[in-house]
Design a protein around this motif. Sequence first.
Motif, PDB file in Angstrom:
ATOM      1  N   ARG A 268      -4.683   3.638   6.199  1.00  0.00           N
ATOM      2  CA  ARG A 268      -3.512   4.341   6.718  1.00  0.00           C
ATOM      3  C   ARG A 268      -2.272   3.507   6.457  1.00  0.00           C
ATOM      4  O   ARG A 268      -2.255   2.295   6.684  1.00  0.00           O
ATOM      5  N   MET A 269      -1.212   4.150   5.993  1.00  0.00           N
ATOM      6  CA  MET A 269       0.082   3.500   5.743  1.00  0.00           C
ATOM      7  C   MET A 269      -0.079   2.303   4.796  1.00  0.00           C
ATOM      8  O   MET A 269       0.559   1.260   4.959  1.00  0.00           O
ATOM      9  N   ARG A 270      -0.913   2.461   3.775  1.00  0.00           N
ATOM     10  CA  ARG A 270      -1.159   1.400   2.804  1.00  0.00           C
ATOM     11  C   ARG A 270      -0.143   1.514   1.668  1.00  0.00           C
ATOM     12  O   ARG A 270       0.202   2.618   1.239  1.00  0.00           O
ATOM     13  N   TYR A 271       0.325   0.379   1.156  1.00  0.00           N
ATOM     14  CA  TYR A 271       1.263   0.433   0.036  1.00  0.00           C
ATOM     15  C   TYR A 271       0.567   1.050  -1.166  1.00  0.00           C
ATOM     16  O   TYR A 271      -0.582   0.720  -1.480  1.00  0.00           O
ATOM     17  N   TRP A 272       1.253   1.922  -1.853  1.00  0.00           N
ATOM     18  CA  TRP A 272       0.638   2.814  -2.838  1.00  0.00           C
ATOM     19  C   TRP A 272      -0.040   2.104  -4.010  1.00  0.00           C
ATOM     20  O   TRP A 272      -0.996   2.621  -4.586  1.00  0.00           O
ATOM     21  N   ALA A 273       0.420   0.899  -4.393  1.00  0.00           N
ATOM     22  CA  ALA A 273      -0.026   0.280  -5.649  1.00  0.00           C
ATOM     23  C   ALA A 273      -1.451  -0.263  -5.610  1.00  0.00           C
ATOM     24  O   ALA A 273      -2.043  -0.513  -6.662  1.00  0.00           O
ATOM     25  N   TYR A 274      -2.009  -0.491  -4.399  1.00  0.00           N
ATOM     26  CA  TYR A 274      -3.401  -0.950  -4.251  1.00  0.00           C
ATOM     27  C   TYR A 274      -3.655  -2.291  -4.942  1.00  0.00           C
ATOM     28  O   TYR A 274      -4.775  -2.577  -5.384  1.00  0.00           O
ATOM     29  N   GLU A 275      -2.642  -3.133  -5.029  1.00  0.00           N
ATOM     30  CA  GLU A 275      -2.825  -4.427  -5.689  1.00  0.00           C
ATOM     31  C   GLU A 275      -3.772  -5.343  -4.932  1.00  0.00           C
ATOM     32  O   GLU A 275      -4.325  -6.286  -5.506  1.00  0.00           O
ATOM     33  N   ASP A 276      -3.960  -5.073  -3.621  1.00  0.00           N
ATOM     34  CA  ASP A 276      -4.849  -5.910  -2.818  1.00  0.00           C
ATOM     35  C   ASP A 276      -6.262  -5.328  -2.739  1.00  0.00           C
ATOM     36  O   ASP A 276      -7.103  -5.846  -2.008  1.00  0.00           O
ATOM     37  N   SER A 277      -6.541  -4.276  -3.495  1.00  0.00           N
ATOM     38  CA  SER A 277      -7.861  -3.651  -3.452  1.00  0.00           C
ATOM     39  C   SER A 277      -8.867  -4.433  -4.287  1.00  0.00           C
ATOM     40  O   SER A 277      -8.514  -4.999  -5.337  1.00  0.00           O
ATOM     41  N   THR A 278     -10.118  -4.442  -3.851  1.00  0.00           N
ATOM     42  CA  THR A 278     -11.175  -5.065  -4.658  1.00  0.00           C
ATOM     43  C   THR A 278     -11.400  -4.295  -5.950  1.00  0.00           C
ATOM     44  O   THR A 278     -11.958  -4.835  -6.904  1.00  0.00           O
ATOM     45  N   ALA A 279     -10.974  -3.025  -6.003  1.00  0.00           N
ATOM     46  CA  ALA A 279     -11.144  -2.221  -7.216  1.00  0.00           C
ATOM     47  C   ALA A 279     -10.003  -2.424  -8.216  1.00  0.00           C
ATOM     48  O   ALA A 279     -10.093  -1.990  -9.364  1.00  0.00           O
ATOM     49  N   TYR A 280      -8.921  -3.085  -7.792  1.00  0.00           N
ATOM     50  CA  TYR A 280      -7.749  -3.251  -8.648  1.00  0.00           C
ATOM     51  C   TYR A 280      -8.075  -4.094  -9.878  1.00  0.00           C
ATOM     52  O   TYR A 280      -8.781  -5.105  -9.794  1.00  0.00           O
ATOM     53  N   THR A 281      -7.562  -3.682 -11.029  1.00  0.00           N
ATOM     54  CA  THR A 281      -7.600  -4.500 -12.245  1.00  0.00           C
ATOM     55  C   THR A 281      -6.216  -4.463 -12.888  1.00  0.00           C
ATOM     56  O   THR A 281      -5.429  -3.548 -12.626  1.00  0.00           O
ATOM     57  N   PRO A 282      -5.911  -5.427 -13.750  1.00  0.00           N
ATOM     58  CA  PRO A 282      -4.606  -5.410 -14.436  1.00  0.00           C
ATOM     59  C   PRO A 282      -4.438  -4.186 -15.336  1.00  0.00           C
ATOM     60  O   PRO A 282      -3.317  -3.888 -15.762  1.00  0.00           O
ATOM     61  N   ASN A 283      -5.518  -3.475 -15.640  1.00  0.00           N
ATOM     62  CA  ASN A 283      -5.457  -2.299 -16.514  1.00  0.00           C
ATOM     63  C   ASN A 283      -5.226  -0.996 -15.752  1.00  0.00           C
ATOM     64  O   ASN A 283      -5.252   0.080 -16.348  1.00  0.00           O
ATOM     65  N   ILE A 284      -5.006  -1.075 -14.454  1.00  0.00           N
ATOM     66  CA  ILE A 284      -4.889   0.125 -13.630  1.00  0.00           C
ATOM     67  C   ILE A 284      -3.819   1.070 -14.163  1.00  0.00           C
ATOM     68  O   ILE A 284      -2.784   0.649 -14.666  1.00  0.00           O
ATOM     69  N   LYS A 285      -4.115   2.373 -14.075  1.00  0.00           N
ATOM     70  CA  LYS A 285      -3.153   3.406 -14.442  1.00  0.00           C
ATOM     71  C   LYS A 285      -3.024   4.393 -13.289  1.00  0.00           C
ATOM     72  O   LYS A 285      -3.999   4.627 -12.568  1.00  0.00           O
ATOM     73  N   TYR A 286      -1.840   4.942 -13.136  1.00  0.00           N
ATOM     74  CA  TYR A 286      -1.563   5.875 -12.052  1.00  0.00           C
ATOM     75  C   TYR A 286      -1.043   7.189 -12.618  1.00  0.00           C
ATOM     76  O   TYR A 286      -0.412   7.224 -13.671  1.00  0.00           O
ATOM     77  N   LYS A 287      -1.289   8.264 -11.879  1.00  0.00           N
ATOM     78  CA  LYS A 287      -0.648   9.547 -12.135  1.00  0.00           C
ATOM     79  C   LYS A 287      -0.008   9.992 -10.821  1.00  0.00           C
ATOM     80  O   LYS A 287      -0.665   9.967  -9.768  1.00  0.00           O
ATOM     81  N   PHE A 288       1.248  10.411 -10.901  1.00  0.00           N
ATOM     82  CA  PHE A 288       2.008  10.797  -9.714  1.00  0.00           C
ATOM     83  C   PHE A 288       2.255  12.306  -9.757  1.00  0.00           C
ATOM     84  O   PHE A 288       2.875  12.808 -10.706  1.00  0.00           O
ATOM     85  N   PHE A 289       1.771  13.009  -8.744  1.00  0.00           N
ATOM     86  CA  PHE A 289       1.872  14.465  -8.729  1.00  0.00           C
ATOM     87  C   PHE A 289       2.624  14.930  -7.482  1.00  0.00           C
ATOM     88  O   PHE A 289       2.261  14.547  -6.360  1.00  0.00           O
TER      89      PHE A 289
END
Length: 295
Positions: A268-289
């Motif tokens: 809840r109320m997490r910053y959108w980029a998920y940089e602190d996630s265990t799933a995060y990688t430098p190759n992450i891509k986002y789509k904004f809808f």
Amino acid sequence: MKEKLIKLLESRAQLFVGNDHRSSFEVDSKVSEIIQKKRESYLKREAEIVKCHAESQIVRKNHVEEDVHLHYRVHFQFLVKQLDKLTLEEKCEERTAIFRNGELIGDTENPIDRENMEHETLQFEEESMARSGYQYDRLAAVRYAERWWNSYNPKFRKFDVDCTNYISQCIHAGGVPMSGMPNRSKGWWMQNNNWSFSWSVAHSMRWYLSGAKSGLRAKEVPSAKDLLLGDVICYDFQGDGRFDHTTIVVAKDANGMPLVNAHTQNSRMRYWAYEDSTAYTPNIKYKFFSIVDHG
């Protein structure tokens, strides 16, 4: 054992606010790295965690040879200060603590089994879909996201990987009608014990939002800052073209950037980029809808 688990979580909570009080309750290097990444992500936003509280609930206990495995759920609350604004971020983790001869020897987050998710490419056949209009009630979608961020509406099926199912429910609560039943490869819907791939699978929702001309509709926007409350972010953590996760915007931080809610690892109320996630990688891509009204 429970007392030692509580001490470990108290120690971890102190690390989130920059106090190293680990003593004999050592936090492993992977957890320390995640905590450091989270603190650094806040510093980049001119923000800091000023208080952290952790509560745990033991789900079950089992024995594996000489070890005792405590499966537990921990609920973290982070009081975040950014400029003159305070927000409360929350997240839950499912974890397993391992004890041997009464001593804690390991504590790991339970892995999410994404391999067993259904993978399907949607084929859009617009003529088969209902053409009902709607006005998207963004505040109703956010209210639903806040009500159910850490629990599950019994009116809907729950999935082990529940992120997209939760987001679909939020959007539907905002007044967007379902359409395309009963073909699972068409439309966006859940009915009884059946549902479309777009309703429950992150990759399918990403492509549905890109292409649908009736029913639930959205437009892709160039950046996270362009999103409104009730809008959706899709995540491809590996950058391999397979989208893994979906969140909904529920607030903005002091810089006007999205804060999101999500399921699977309930947040809840997490910053959108998920940089602190265990799933995060430098190759992450986002789509904004951004969800659009459909007259």
